[in-house]
Design a protein around this motif. Structure first.
Motif, PDB file in Angstrom:
ATOM      1  N   GLU A   1     -21.446  36.057 -16.385  1.00  0.00           N
ATOM      2  CA  GLU A   1     -21.451  37.027 -17.490  1.00  0.00           C
ATOM      3  C   GLU A   1     -22.841  37.112 -18.101  1.00  0.00           C
ATOM      4  O   GLU A   1     -23.529  36.102 -18.233  1.00  0.00           O
ATOM      5  CB  GLU A   1     -20.443  36.621 -18.576  1.00  0.00           C
ATOM      6  CG  GLU A   1     -18.999  36.830 -18.177  1.00  0.00           C
ATOM      7  CD  GLU A   1     -18.031  36.624 -19.334  1.00  0.00           C
ATOM      8  OE1 GLU A   1     -18.319  37.117 -20.443  1.00  0.00           O
ATOM      9  OE2 GLU A   1     -17.000  35.971 -19.130  1.00  0.00           O
ATOM     10  N   VAL A   2     -23.221  38.329 -18.458  1.00  0.00           N
ATOM     11  CA  VAL A   2     -24.469  38.554 -19.195  1.00  0.00           C
ATOM     12  C   VAL A   2     -24.093  39.280 -20.478  1.00  0.00           C
ATOM     13  O   VAL A   2     -23.515  40.369 -20.442  1.00  0.00           O
ATOM     14  CB  VAL A   2     -25.471  39.410 -18.382  1.00  0.00           C
ATOM     15  CG1 VAL A   2     -26.782  39.571 -19.152  1.00  0.00           C
ATOM     16  CG2 VAL A   2     -25.732  38.781 -17.011  1.00  0.00           C
ATOM     17  N   SER A   3     -24.400  38.664 -21.606  1.00  0.00           N
ATOM     18  CA  SER A   3     -24.056  39.255 -22.901  1.00  0.00           C
ATOM     19  C   SER A   3     -25.164  40.198 -23.365  1.00  0.00           C
ATOM     20  O   SER A   3     -26.336  40.020 -23.006  1.00  0.00           O
ATOM     21  CB  SER A   3     -23.847  38.161 -23.952  1.00  0.00           C
ATOM     22  OG  SER A   3     -22.827  37.282 -23.544  1.00  0.00           O
ATOM     23  N   GLU A   4     -24.788  41.163 -24.166  1.00  0.00           N
ATOM     24  CA  GLU A   4     -25.749  42.144 -24.671  1.00  0.00           C
ATOM     25  C   GLU A   4     -26.864  41.451 -25.455  1.00  0.00           C
ATOM     26  O   GLU A   4     -26.626  40.563 -26.261  1.00  0.00           O
ATOM     27  CB  GLU A   4     -25.033  43.158 -25.574  1.00  0.00           C
ATOM     28  CG  GLU A   4     -25.915  44.326 -25.943  1.00  0.00           C
ATOM     29  CD  GLU A   4     -25.142  45.483 -26.560  1.00  0.00           C
ATOM     30  OE1 GLU A   4     -25.788  46.414 -27.035  1.00  0.00           O
ATOM     31  OE2 GLU A   4     -23.890  45.445 -26.565  1.00  0.00           O
ATOM     32  N   GLY A   5     -28.096  41.848 -25.163  1.00  0.00           N
ATOM     33  CA  GLY A   5     -29.240  41.359 -25.920  1.00  0.00           C
ATOM     34  C   GLY A   5     -29.872  40.089 -25.397  1.00  0.00           C
ATOM     35  O   GLY A   5     -30.913  39.659 -25.895  1.00  0.00           O
ATOM     36  N   GLU A   6     -29.293  39.479 -24.363  1.00  0.00           N
ATOM     37  CA  GLU A   6     -29.839  38.199 -23.902  1.00  0.00           C
ATOM     38  C   GLU A   6     -30.620  38.345 -22.606  1.00  0.00           C
ATOM     39  O   GLU A   6     -30.599  39.384 -21.942  1.00  0.00           O
ATOM     40  CB  GLU A   6     -28.716  37.174 -23.728  1.00  0.00           C
ATOM     41  CG  GLU A   6     -27.831  37.374 -22.524  1.00  0.00           C
ATOM     42  CD  GLU A   6     -26.761  36.284 -22.379  1.00  0.00           C
ATOM     43  OE1 GLU A   6     -26.702  35.366 -23.213  1.00  0.00           O
ATOM     44  OE2 GLU A   6     -25.978  36.365 -21.425  1.00  0.00           O
ATOM     45  N   ILE A   7     -31.327  37.268 -22.270  1.00  0.00           N
ATOM     46  CA  ILE A   7     -31.916  37.129 -20.942  1.00  0.00           C
ATOM     47  C   ILE A   7     -31.110  36.047 -20.226  1.00  0.00           C
ATOM     48  O   ILE A   7     -31.027  34.913 -20.692  1.00  0.00           O
ATOM     49  CB  ILE A   7     -33.398  36.700 -20.995  1.00  0.00           C
ATOM     50  CG1 ILE A   7     -34.251  37.736 -21.728  1.00  0.00           C
ATOM     51  CG2 ILE A   7     -33.945  36.487 -19.574  1.00  0.00           C
ATOM     52  CD1 ILE A   7     -35.721  37.339 -21.887  1.00  0.00           C
ATOM     53  N   ALA A   8     -30.484  36.432 -19.129  1.00  0.00           N
ATOM     54  CA  ALA A   8     -29.783  35.463 -18.281  1.00  0.00           C
ATOM     55  C   ALA A   8     -30.576  35.344 -16.985  1.00  0.00           C
ATOM     56  O   ALA A   8     -31.167  36.324 -16.522  1.00  0.00           O
ATOM     57  CB  ALA A   8     -28.361  35.910 -17.994  1.00  0.00           C
ATOM     58  N   THR A   9     -30.612  34.165 -16.407  1.00  0.00           N
ATOM     59  CA  THR A   9     -31.350  33.990 -15.162  1.00  0.00           C
ATOM     60  C   THR A   9     -30.494  33.313 -14.097  1.00  0.00           C
ATOM     61  O   THR A   9     -29.625  32.504 -14.414  1.00  0.00           O
ATOM     62  CB  THR A   9     -32.657  33.196 -15.392  1.00  0.00           C
ATOM     63  OG1 THR A   9     -33.422  33.185 -14.189  1.00  0.00           O
ATOM     64  CG2 THR A   9     -32.394  31.758 -15.819  1.00  0.00           C
ATOM     65  N   ILE A  10     -30.749  33.702 -12.854  1.00  0.00           N
ATOM     66  CA  ILE A  10     -30.134  33.043 -11.696  1.00  0.00           C
ATOM     67  C   ILE A  10     -31.259  32.356 -10.932  1.00  0.00           C
ATOM     68  O   ILE A  10     -32.219  33.014 -10.522  1.00  0.00           O
ATOM     69  CB  ILE A  10     -29.425  34.047 -10.769  1.00  0.00           C
ATOM     70  CG1 ILE A  10     -28.356  34.853 -11.527  1.00  0.00           C
ATOM     71  CG2 ILE A  10     -28.794  33.327  -9.584  1.00  0.00           C
ATOM     72  CD1 ILE A  10     -27.759  35.998 -10.719  1.00  0.00           C
ATOM     73  N   ILE A  11     -31.152  31.038 -10.797  1.00  0.00           N
ATOM     74  CA  ILE A  11     -32.161  30.302 -10.044  1.00  0.00           C
ATOM     75  C   ILE A  11     -31.530  29.707  -8.795  1.00  0.00           C
ATOM     76  O   ILE A  11     -30.313  29.546  -8.716  1.00  0.00           O
ATOM     77  CB  ILE A  11     -32.826  29.204 -10.905  1.00  0.00           C
ATOM     78  CG1 ILE A  11     -31.804  28.146 -11.361  1.00  0.00           C
ATOM     79  CG2 ILE A  11     -33.552  29.808 -12.095  1.00  0.00           C
ATOM     80  CD1 ILE A  11     -32.426  26.924 -12.022  1.00  0.00           C
ATOM     81  N   GLY A  12     -32.374  29.410  -7.820  1.00  0.00           N
ATOM     82  CA  GLY A  12     -31.867  28.848  -6.579  1.00  0.00           C
ATOM     83  C   GLY A  12     -32.907  28.956  -5.484  1.00  0.00           C
ATOM     84  O   GLY A  12     -33.895  29.676  -5.623  1.00  0.00           O
ATOM     85  N   ALA A  13     -32.686  28.276  -4.397  1.00  0.00           N
ATOM     86  CA  ALA A  13     -33.635  28.273  -3.279  1.00  0.00           C
ATOM     87  C   ALA A  13     -33.559  29.594  -2.512  1.00  0.00           C
ATOM     88  O   ALA A  13     -32.663  30.419  -2.742  1.00  0.00           O
ATOM     89  CB  ALA A  13     -33.315  27.103  -2.352  1.00  0.00           C
ATOM     90  N   ASN A  14     -34.497  29.792  -1.609  1.00  0.00           N
ATOM     91  CA  ASN A  14     -34.462  30.940  -0.706  1.00  0.00           C
ATOM     92  C   ASN A  14     -33.152  30.949   0.068  1.00  0.00           C
ATOM     93  O   ASN A  14     -32.707  29.901   0.536  1.00  0.00           O
ATOM     94  CB  ASN A  14     -35.611  30.860   0.304  1.00  0.00           C
ATOM     95  CG  ASN A  14     -36.802  31.678  -0.135  1.00  0.00           C
ATOM     96  OD1 ASN A  14     -36.673  32.593  -0.931  1.00  0.00           O
ATOM     97  ND2 ASN A  14     -37.969  31.341   0.370  1.00  0.00           N
ATOM     98  N   GLY A  15     -32.524  32.113   0.185  1.00  0.00           N
ATOM     99  CA  GLY A  15     -31.289  32.225   0.959  1.00  0.00           C
ATOM    100  C   GLY A  15     -30.035  31.806   0.219  1.00  0.00           C
ATOM    101  O   GLY A  15     -28.951  31.782   0.790  1.00  0.00           O
ATOM    102  N   ALA A  16     -30.178  31.521  -1.100  1.00  0.00           N
ATOM    103  CA  ALA A  16     -29.002  31.079  -1.868  1.00  0.00           C
ATOM    104  C   ALA A  16     -28.053  32.223  -2.190  1.00  0.00           C
ATOM    105  O   ALA A  16     -26.879  32.004  -2.471  1.00  0.00           O
ATOM    106  CB  ALA A  16     -29.449  30.397  -3.163  1.00  0.00           C
ATOM    107  N   GLY A  17     -28.578  33.465  -2.160  1.00  0.00           N
ATOM    108  CA  GLY A  17     -27.746  34.628  -2.480  1.00  0.00           C
ATOM    109  C   GLY A  17     -28.166  35.338  -3.764  1.00  0.00           C
ATOM    110  O   GLY A  17     -27.441  36.204  -4.268  1.00  0.00           O
ATOM    111  N   LYS A  18     -29.340  35.007  -4.280  1.00  0.00           N
ATOM    112  CA  LYS A  18     -29.789  35.588  -5.558  1.00  0.00           C
ATOM    113  C   LYS A  18     -30.001  37.104  -5.444  1.00  0.00           C
ATOM    114  O   LYS A  18     -29.459  37.881  -6.235  1.00  0.00           O
ATOM    115  CB  LYS A  18     -31.088  34.913  -6.033  1.00  0.00           C
ATOM    116  CG  LYS A  18     -30.997  33.411  -6.179  1.00  0.00           C
ATOM    117  CD  LYS A  18     -32.235  32.783  -6.798  1.00  0.00           C
ATOM    118  CE  LYS A  18     -33.535  33.052  -6.081  1.00  0.00           C
ATOM    119  NZ  LYS A  18     -33.570  32.494  -4.697  1.00  0.00           N
ATOM    120  N   THR A  19     -30.772  37.516  -4.447  1.00  0.00           N
ATOM    121  CA  THR A  19     -31.038  38.941  -4.246  1.00  0.00           C
ATOM    122  C   THR A  19     -29.749  39.681  -3.892  1.00  0.00           C
ATOM    123  O   THR A  19     -29.507  40.798  -4.376  1.00  0.00           O
ATOM    124  CB  THR A  19     -32.090  39.144  -3.136  1.00  0.00           C
ATOM    125  OG1 THR A  19     -33.339  38.603  -3.592  1.00  0.00           O
ATOM    126  CG2 THR A  19     -32.280  40.615  -2.798  1.00  0.00           C
TER     127      THR A  19
END
Length: 234
Positions: A23-41
């Protein structure tokens, strides 16, 4: 504002996402971190319908946007800055920015948005007639962000904005991301530079092989021993 429920996605027979919920709430910065190939993109592409989810649901401002055409998702208020910037190299800076507002038929409004982008990125104004392919990496990243902002998004998706940039330029880009957020745009940031991402985010998700294995406030993740060892080089 944005909610993913058990989203599964495939590239052919290969499962890239294995039931992502976030979930990303209005007004915030949420981040997804992980290694290459983790599925971020893949996560960002699935939100934008560049990849169709195999199952699961995606909601934006309470409405189900799962699998809707990408242009409808842009109309709804989501813009994406792709990995590798993907500016149109043979077009000018100005033409690239105008393309970002292709859904907007109000010329005065587009002109106003253009001035806002030039205020945020003065270097782009001075290079408005320059061909985008001749810009430096940092300038191209600014152009890619500016192009996404021309659609006046409520939610900005950023895919690896620090990739290939010198540390000083990275700091400048992250300062700009913070400023965009302070001016009212919600941000979902995908980033390999976990330390930098968590330093500006409100909360974070750790992605490993298509699964979220950890989620917490950014502050807590920065102090988490597993995150320090795996992603912060400590």
């Amino acid at each position: 504002m944005l909610k993913l429920e058990n989203v599964v996605a495939h590239y052919g027979n290969i499962q890239a996402l294995s039931g992502i919920s976030l979930e990303v709430s209005e007004g915030e910065i949420a981040t997804i971190i992980g290694a290459n190939g983790a599925g971020k993109t893949t996560t960002l592409k699935t939100i934008c319908s560049l990849i169709s989810p195999t199952s699961g649901k995606i909601y934006f401002q309470g409405k189900d946007i799962t699998g809707r055409p990408t242009y409808e998702i842009v109309e709804a208020g989501i813009s994406m800055v792709p990995e590798g910037r993907r500016v149109f190299p043979r077009m000018t800076v100005l033409e690239n920015l105008q393309l970002g507002a292709y859904l907007n038929k109000n010329r005065q409004q587009v002109k106003s948005y253009l001035e806002e982008v030039f205020t945020l990125f003065p270097v782009l104004k001075s290079r408005a007639k320059q061909v985008a392919g001749t810009l430096s990496g940092g300038e191209q990243q600014m152009l890619a962000i500016g192009r996404a902002l021309m659609a006046k998004p409520k939610l900005l998706l950023l895919d690896e904005p620090s990739m290939g940039l010198a540390p000083k330029i990275v700091e400048s880009i992250f300062d700009i991301i913070t400023k965009i957020n302070c001016e009212g745009t919600t941000i979902l940031l995908v980033e390999q530079n976990a330390g930098m991402a968590l330093s500006i985010a409100n909360k974070g998700y750790v992605l490993e092989t298509g699964k979220i294995v950890m989620s917490d406030t950014a502050e807590n993740l920065l102090e988490n021993e597993k995150v320090k060892t795996a992603y912060l080089g400590e």
